[in-house]
Design an enzyme around this catalytic site. Structure first.
Site, PDB file in Angstrom:
ATOM      1  N   LYS A 149     -46.416 -14.985  73.722  1.00 14.76           N
ATOM      2  CA  LYS A 149     -47.164 -15.773  72.918  1.00 14.76           C
ATOM      3  C   LYS A 149     -48.314 -14.833  72.168  1.00 14.76           C
ATOM      4  CE  LYS A 149     -46.555 -19.882  75.690  1.00 14.76           C
ATOM      5  NZ  LYS A 149     -47.286 -20.813  76.642  1.00 14.76           N
TER       6      LYS A 149
ATOM      7  N   GLN B  42     -52.767 -21.847  80.276  1.00 12.70           N
ATOM      8  CA  GLN B  42     -51.393 -21.731  80.560  1.00 12.70           C
ATOM      9  C   GLN B  42     -51.283 -22.384  82.200  1.00 12.70           C
ATOM     10  OE1 GLN B  42     -49.028 -20.373  79.020  1.00 12.70           O
ATOM     11  NE2 GLN B  42     -47.437 -20.903  80.565  1.00 12.70           N
TER      12      GLN B  42
ATOM     13  N   ASP C 207     -51.945 -27.279  72.186  1.00 10.26           N
ATOM     14  CA  ASP C 207     -50.854 -27.553  73.325  1.00 10.26           C
ATOM     15  C   ASP C 207     -50.551 -29.023  73.093  1.00 10.26           C
ATOM     16  OD1 ASP C 207     -49.537 -25.684  74.822  1.00 10.26           O
ATOM     17  OD2 ASP C 207     -51.394 -25.299  76.197  1.00 10.26           O
TER      18      ASP C 207
HETATM   19  N1  GUN Z   1     -46.571 -23.940  81.089  1.00  9.37           N
HETATM   20  C1  GUN Z   1     -45.159 -24.220  80.648  1.00  9.37           C
HETATM   21  N2  GUN Z   1     -45.261 -24.513  79.419  1.00  9.37           N
HETATM   22  C2  GUN Z   1     -46.505 -24.490  78.949  1.00  9.37           C
HETATM   23  C3  GUN Z   1     -47.017 -24.884  77.660  1.00  9.37           C
HETATM   24  O1  GUN Z   1     -46.198 -25.212  76.700  1.00  9.37           O
HETATM   25  N3  GUN Z   1     -48.260 -24.751  77.504  1.00  9.37           N
HETATM   26  C4  GUN Z   1     -49.133 -24.409  78.601  1.00  9.37           C
HETATM   27  N4  GUN Z   1     -50.307 -24.226  78.436  1.00  9.37           N
HETATM   28  N5  GUN Z   1     -48.567 -24.107  79.803  1.00  9.37           N
HETATM   29  C5  GUN Z   1     -47.182 -24.261  79.931  1.00  9.37           C
END
Ligand code: GUN
Length: 292
Positions: free
Chosen positions: A53, A97, A120
């Site tokens: 990312k 995350q 998110d």
């Molecule tokens: N863990 C798995 N998918 C995601 C996501 O889309 N965002 C976040 N913050 N954590 C994740």
């Protein structure tokens, strides 16, 4: 037309659109989209996701910061980090995350993020707004799924969409999104306790598999000609690969390929779309498109 919905190709288009718009707002408004990542602990898969990312942010011309903190960080230290980013004008989006270490309450953490920076779309304010049809941040994976359907001109109106999985990250928000008037699907959500799941999935014109079980959806689960969106990212042992494992989805891809109308591969389907939509949400946050 190819049966395969190429998420890599669609996400490249979106990334290049984001890059162009970023160049414009930098030049015209002097604003650089900024995204902060917080990752606690050293789960190898999560570290790779955050690294990817961050790389995508660099390629888009964004400013990004990664706070990689030890797994024994306290909840109050984590909350302090979030408060710092909430008041940092260079940061338009904050991503913590998940999953978090067991001693930390993810609800408390998500609720501490300023909902106007919640790219998110996990904050209860955004979840509620998605549900009632207000403008808001929409979680990246569901948004990536509907963006693939839109860009491939897949008819959704009046179609029966069946979602396998009821998580807050994918299943529930994708259901809310497909119910919205721009998609107008008839939506059913299945989960681990659904009785006779095959009888439900075999009614689906659009089947979204998000249960985290490798190759769960078999040929006899699906209707002839349906569109399959495979959200699964499962590691399965494979002695023939160098790493000793391979990544597979929630759908038995080879078994379903001939029977379905279209399908997303794993890898190269939903995964790259999630990152592209994170960039889109962050750019929208920087432009004030969602909350002004
Ligand atoms: N863990 C798995 N998918 C995601 C996501 O889309 N965002 C976040 N913050 N954590 C994740």
């Amino acid at each position: 037309m190819s049966k395969i919905i190429d998420g890599k190709e669609i996400s490249s288009q979106i990334k290049s659109e984001v890059r162009s718009e970023t160049d414009i707002i930098k030049k015209e408004k002097g604003v650089t989209p900024g995204l902060a990542f917080i990752i606690a602990g050293d789960d190898p898969a999560s570290r790779v996701y955050v690294k990817n990312k961050g790389k995508a942010c660099d390629e888009a011309g964004f400013h990004s910061v990664t706070e990689a903190v030890p797994g024994d960080i306290t909840e109050s230290q984590l909350l302090d980090l979030i408060r710092g980013f909430n008041s940092d004008e260079k940061i338009h989006g904050i991503l913590v995350q998940l999953p978090l270490p067991a001693h930390i309450d993810p609800k408390k953490i998500i609720e501490a993020i300023d909902y106007k920076k919640d790219v998110d779309g996990f904050h209860p304010v955004n979840v509620g707004k998605l549900s009632i049809g207000d403008n808001c941040f929409i979680p990246c994976t569901p948004l990536g799924i509907t963006e693939m359907l839109r860009r491939k001109n897949i008819k959704t109106e009046g179609m029966r969409a069946v979602i396998i999985g009821r998580s807050n990250i994918v299943g529930k928000p994708v259901a809310s999104l497909l119910l919205r008037p721009e998609f107008n699907c008839t939506v059913t959500v299945c989960h681990s306790k659904t009785a006779d799941i095959k009888s439900v999935t075999s009614e689906a014109d659009i089947l979204v598999a998000a249960i985290g079980r490798a190759d769960f959806v078999k040929k006899d689960f699906i209707k002839e000609g349906c569109v399959i969106i495979d959200v699964g990212i499962n590691r399965v042992e494979d002695k023939e690969t160098k790493s000793g494992y391979r990544i597979t989805g929630d759908v038995d891809y080879n078994g379903c390929f001939d029977k379905c109308g279209m399908i997303t591969p794993v890898p190269g389907g939903v995964g790259p779309m999630t990152i592209a939509m994170l960039l889109r949400n962050t750019l929208d946050a920087a432009k004030g498109e969602i909350y002004g």
